[in-house]
Enzyme design. Structure first.
Site, PDB file in Angstrom:
ATOM      1  N   LYS A  78      -2.865 -34.254 -16.709  1.00  0.00           N
ATOM      2  CA  LYS A  78      -3.376 -32.962 -17.050  1.00  0.00           C
ATOM      3  C   LYS A  78      -4.945 -32.681 -17.122  1.00  0.00           C
ATOM      4  CE  LYS A  78      -2.133 -29.279 -20.563  1.00  0.00           C
ATOM      5  NZ  LYS A  78      -0.950 -28.931 -21.540  1.00  0.00           N
ATOM      6  N   SER A 153       2.159 -24.982 -20.792  1.00  0.00           N
ATOM      7  CA  SER A 153       1.137 -24.952 -20.393  1.00  0.00           C
ATOM      8  C   SER A 153       0.836 -25.967 -19.133  1.00  0.00           C
ATOM      9  CB  SER A 153      -0.087 -25.106 -21.444  1.00  0.00           C
ATOM     10  OG  SER A 153      -0.047 -26.378 -22.052  1.00  0.00           O
ATOM     11  N   SER A 177       4.884 -27.517 -24.056  1.00  0.00           N
ATOM     12  CA  SER A 177       4.161 -27.585 -22.977  1.00  0.00           C
ATOM     13  C   SER A 177       4.639 -28.743 -21.828  1.00  0.00           C
ATOM     14  CB  SER A 177       2.824 -27.483 -22.962  1.00  0.00           C
ATOM     15  OG  SER A 177       2.259 -26.338 -23.404  1.00  0.00           O
TER      16      SER A 177
HETATM   17  N1  GLN Z   1       3.679 -22.027 -24.992  1.00  0.00           N
HETATM   18  C1  GLN Z   1       2.944 -22.630 -26.340  1.00  0.00           C
HETATM   19  C2  GLN Z   1       1.770 -22.051 -26.589  1.00  0.00           C
HETATM   20  O1  GLN Z   1       1.348 -21.142 -25.885  1.00  0.00           O
HETATM   21  C3  GLN Z   1       2.888 -23.830 -26.102  1.00  0.00           C
HETATM   22  C4  GLN Z   1       1.759 -24.406 -25.622  1.00  0.00           C
HETATM   23  C5  GLN Z   1       1.628 -25.972 -25.606  1.00  0.00           C
HETATM   24  O2  GLN Z   1       2.583 -26.661 -25.747  1.00  0.00           O
HETATM   25  N2  GLN Z   1       0.250 -26.467 -25.384  1.00  0.00           N
HETATM   26  O3  GLN Z   1       1.242 -22.103 -27.459  1.00  0.00           O
END
Ligand code: GLN
Length: 485
Positions: A78, A153, A177
């Site tokens: 990532k 994400s 995410s």
């Molecule tokens: N969807 C969650 C957010 O927008 C999780 C994001 C993540 O785990 N980085 O915060």
């Protein structure tokens, strides 16, 4: 050509000298070249260097020096992880052109074990989002249905593995995410215990929630990568003593003696297709010998409210360092230093990141600190206690990974709040700091389905055991999307 794409299978091909590391790397790079212009999973493909490394690994193997658990295997990261000499944008305009000056601990560990870094993967900007539509470099497409999101994400991390552009990838999981994109693309996705894996060299979002996670074709690859990455790190004081151990010896066999709790009230109102698949998976686990019982989690649904306060508060503090002075872009022609900060941040950050910073600053402001932030911390403690009690009696808690199927990209009508609400089942593990895994459990109308298991602190092995037992009997991890091979 090959028909096997997991790390385990590729390792075997290397060991039996059926393929060289160069051939394997070329196979994945070719697929990247073919598919990435459409899928947009990679923000950077490390082609020349990866091939050079592969040749080096082949030489080592021919000299009988093929050491390391990932020797000759490509891995993708990532784009919020530092890999020396490679771009690290966090999918933000703010960081465009930034070259990481050192390796994150996880990257160093992969290299130490002989792994080859294939490239950097698309994501929601600074890991904030659920659909990868908040990337400054365009959304990622779901290989199962290219009109749909692969989740977020870590959407690039998921799409790249699902489309067979890399055998395995790393993501980060602050509120789901890794597990939600794994669910949307039919992969195994693990978020380990908070403190299991070092976060040194990874852009901080919510420092009490963030954890590195793994996206893979199946449980064994996941266990192998976890064994490589886990461990105390002097560069990250939140890593736990004794966190480095070998996970590949998790128990393989039936699930006799394993107790799984299903929080029925927490699952009320579930989409009928998701419920049907979930119930079927629970039945299957019973057949494998597990005791599956209904449990009560009275406070866990509050995790969502706690998460959006705590994560935003921590993000607003962590992102203060992006000021136009130290990293990334700097606004031109700003008058005072305050203007320079303001203009750089206005230009550099996308709308979702700005929203989180504003929300976080608000809940931390002196008039509201007690009402929001402090209250959230108290509720967090209650949730942690609730899980501790449950794990005195149960080995795992079972929920869906996501209450919805992946939405169409660019679909209008869904509000930001809807996206936040869809994190319902993933955020509790981050709030409590416990490990959780997404297990693929079938398909509906061509889209992958899955369930989630949450485990006790430091008990990833139990999750791997259950995930593996299920996967053995219901092998959905070897079905690949059409048009990628
Ligand atoms: N969807 C969650 C957010 O927008 C999780 C994001 C993540 O785990 N980085 O915060």
């Amino acid at each position: 050509m090959i028909t096997e794409y997991s790390v385990k299978e590729l390792k075997k091909l290397l060991e039996e000298e059926k393929l060289t590391s160069r051939q394997i790397t070329e196979i994945f790079l070719e697929r990247c070249e073919k598919l990435n212009p459409d899928i947009n999973a990679f923000l950077y493909i490390n082609k020349e260097e990866a091939l050079e490394e592969a040749d080096k690994k082949d030489r080592e193997r021919s000299e009988g020096k093929a050491e390391g658990r990932l020797h000759g295997i490509p891995v993708a990261l990532k784009d919020n992880m530092a890999a020396e000499g490679m771009q690290m944008t966090n999918a933000s305009k703010f960081m465009e052109g930034f070259i990481a000056p050192y390796d994150a601990t996880v990257v160093r560990k992969i290299k130490d074990e002989g792994g080859i870094i294939l490239g950097k993967l698309n994501m929601d900007e600074f890991a904030m989002g659920s659909y990868n539509e908040f990337s400054a470099f365009g959304p990622v497409k779901n290989p199962w249905d290219r009109e749909r999101t692969p989740g977020g994400s870590s959407g690039g991390s998921a799409a790249a593995v699902a489309a067979l552009m890399t055998p395995i990838s790393l993501g980060t999981d602050t509120g789901g995410s890794v597990r939600q994109p794994a669910a949307f693309t039919g992969l195994t996705g693990l978020k380990p215990t908070y403190g299991r894996i070092s976060r040194y060299g990874i852009t901080a979002f919510g420092s009490t929630l963030d954890q590195v996670g793994i996206l893979s074709h199946g449980t064994e690859d996941c266990a192998l990568m976890l064994s490589v990455l886990a461990g105390e790190d002097p560069m990250d004081s939140t890593t736990l003593e004794g966190s480095g151990t070998d996970f590949s010896d998790f128990a393989k066999g039936n699930l006799k003696g394993i107790k799984i709790g299903i929080p029925v009230k927490f699952l009320e109102g579930l989409n009928a297709d998701i419920k049907e698949n979930f119930d079927r998976a629970a039945e299957e686990l019973k057949k494998l010998g597990a005791e599956v019982e209904e449990i009560d989690l009275e406070y866990t649904h509050l995790s969502l409210a706690v998460y959006y306060i705590v994560a935003s508060a921590e993000a607003s503090s962590n992102l203060a360092r992006f000021d136009g002075i130290r990293y990334g872009i700097r606004a031109e022609n700003s008058g005072t230093i305050t203007d320079l900060y303001k203009d750089s941040r206005t230009e550099g950050f996308g709308e979702e990141v700005k929203r989180r910073i504003m929300l976080g600053t608000y809940v931390l402001s002196s008039g509201y600190y007690d009402a929001y932030y402090n209250t959230a911390l108290k509720v967090r403690t209650v949730i942690i206690e609730e899980f501790k009690k449950i794990f005195e009696k149960y080995d795992a808690v079972m929920t869906p990974s996501s209450p919805v199927f992946p939405k169409k990209l660019g679909e209008k009508g869904a509000s930001v709040l809807d996206a936040y609400l869809n994190d319902l089942y993933t955020v509790p593990a981050n709030i409590a700091g416990i490990p959780a895994i997404t297990v693929p459990s079938g398909f509906k109308d061509g889209l992958p389905q899955s369930f989630q298991l949450l485990g006790n602190y430091m008990d990833e092995k139990k999750l791997l055991q259950i995930s593996y037992a299920y996967e053995k009997e219901n092998d959905f991890v070897k079905t690949f999307p059409e048009g990628v091979k």
